[in-house]
Motif scaffolding. Structure first.
Motif, short mmCIF file in Angstrom:
data_model
loop_
_atom_site.label_atom_id
_atom_site.label_comp_id
_atom_site.label_asym_id
_atom_site.label_seq_id
_atom_site.Cartn_x
_atom_site.Cartn_y
_atom_site.Cartn_z
N MET A 145 0.85 -1.18 0.00
CA MET A 145 0.00 0.00 0.00
C MET A 145 0.89 1.24 0.00
O MET A 145 1.78 1.38 0.82
N ALA A 146 0.66 2.14 -0.90
CA ALA A 146 1.44 3.37 -0.98
C ALA A 146 0.85 4.42 -0.06
O ALA A 146 -0.27 4.29 0.40
N GLU A 204 -0.46 0.64 6.76
CA GLU A 204 0.40 -0.54 6.86
C GLU A 204 0.55 -1.18 5.49
O GLU A 204 -0.21 -0.90 4.58
N ASN A 215 3.40 -1.28 3.51
CA ASN A 215 4.54 -0.84 2.72
C ASN A 215 5.72 -0.72 3.67
O ASN A 215 5.66 0.01 4.65
N GLN A 216 6.80 -1.44 3.38
CA GLN A 216 7.94 -1.50 4.30
C GLN A 216 8.53 -0.12 4.59
O GLN A 216 8.85 0.20 5.72
N THR A 217 8.68 0.71 3.56
CA THR A 217 9.24 2.04 3.77
C THR A 217 8.37 2.85 4.72
O THR A 217 8.86 3.48 5.66
N GLU A 265 6.19 1.72 6.90
CA GLU A 265 6.24 1.13 8.25
C GLU A 265 7.53 1.54 8.96
O GLU A 265 7.52 1.81 10.16
N ALA A 325 10.59 7.02 0.14
CA ALA A 325 9.16 7.05 -0.14
C ALA A 325 8.88 7.87 -1.40
O ALA A 325 8.02 7.51 -2.21
N GLU A 351 9.51 5.88 -4.43
CA GLU A 351 8.53 4.82 -4.63
C GLU A 351 7.18 5.35 -5.09
O GLU A 351 6.32 4.58 -5.49
N SER A 352 6.97 6.66 -5.01
CA SER A 352 5.67 7.24 -5.33
C SER A 352 5.56 7.57 -6.81
O SER A 352 6.53 7.96 -7.45
#
Length: 115
Positions: free
Chosen positions: A1-2, A43, A45-47, A49, A84, A87-88
């Motif tokens: 999830m972004a 929650e 998305n590792q970045t 989180e 982030a 990744e966007s």
């Protein structure tokens, strides 16, 4: 999830940037700001989180009042914010995230020099 690109998240990002650019004394109440970001990040998305985890580390560091920990946490948040942004796919959001990363890095350097 972004990162959610809804209006609330965009407003939170704009408010955070404005408060940080005015100086560290304007980011109070910090607890409220950290909680708002934790809720906005969600929650999955590792970045994001990792950002949420680092926000709680910053909250602890601020409570302890230890400049090296605060500066380190701000620097880590800057790096995670840049990640982030990379990744966007939302161009407007990318610009704001990169600006936020720069402001966080600058604030980190100022806190480190103040000790």
């Amino acid at each position: 999830m972004a990162l959610q690109t809804n209006q609330d998240t965009g407003q939170l990002l704009a408010t955070t940037l404005q408060r940080l650019q005015q100086g560290a004394e304007h980011i109070s109440p910090v607890d409220e700001l950290i909680s708002e970001w934790s809720n906005a990040l969600g929650e999955g998305n590792q970045t994001l989180e990792n950002v949420a985890d680092e926000l709680f580390s910053l909250k602890r560091a601020l409570t302890e009042g230890k400049a090296p920990k605060i500066a380190g946490s701000l620097h880590t948040l800057s790096k995670l914010t840049r990640r982030a942004a990379n990744e966007s796919s939302d161009i407007g959001l990318v610009g704001q995230l990169l600006q936020l990363a720069e402001v966080l890095d600058d604030l980190s350097a100022r806190v480190a020099q103040s000790r």
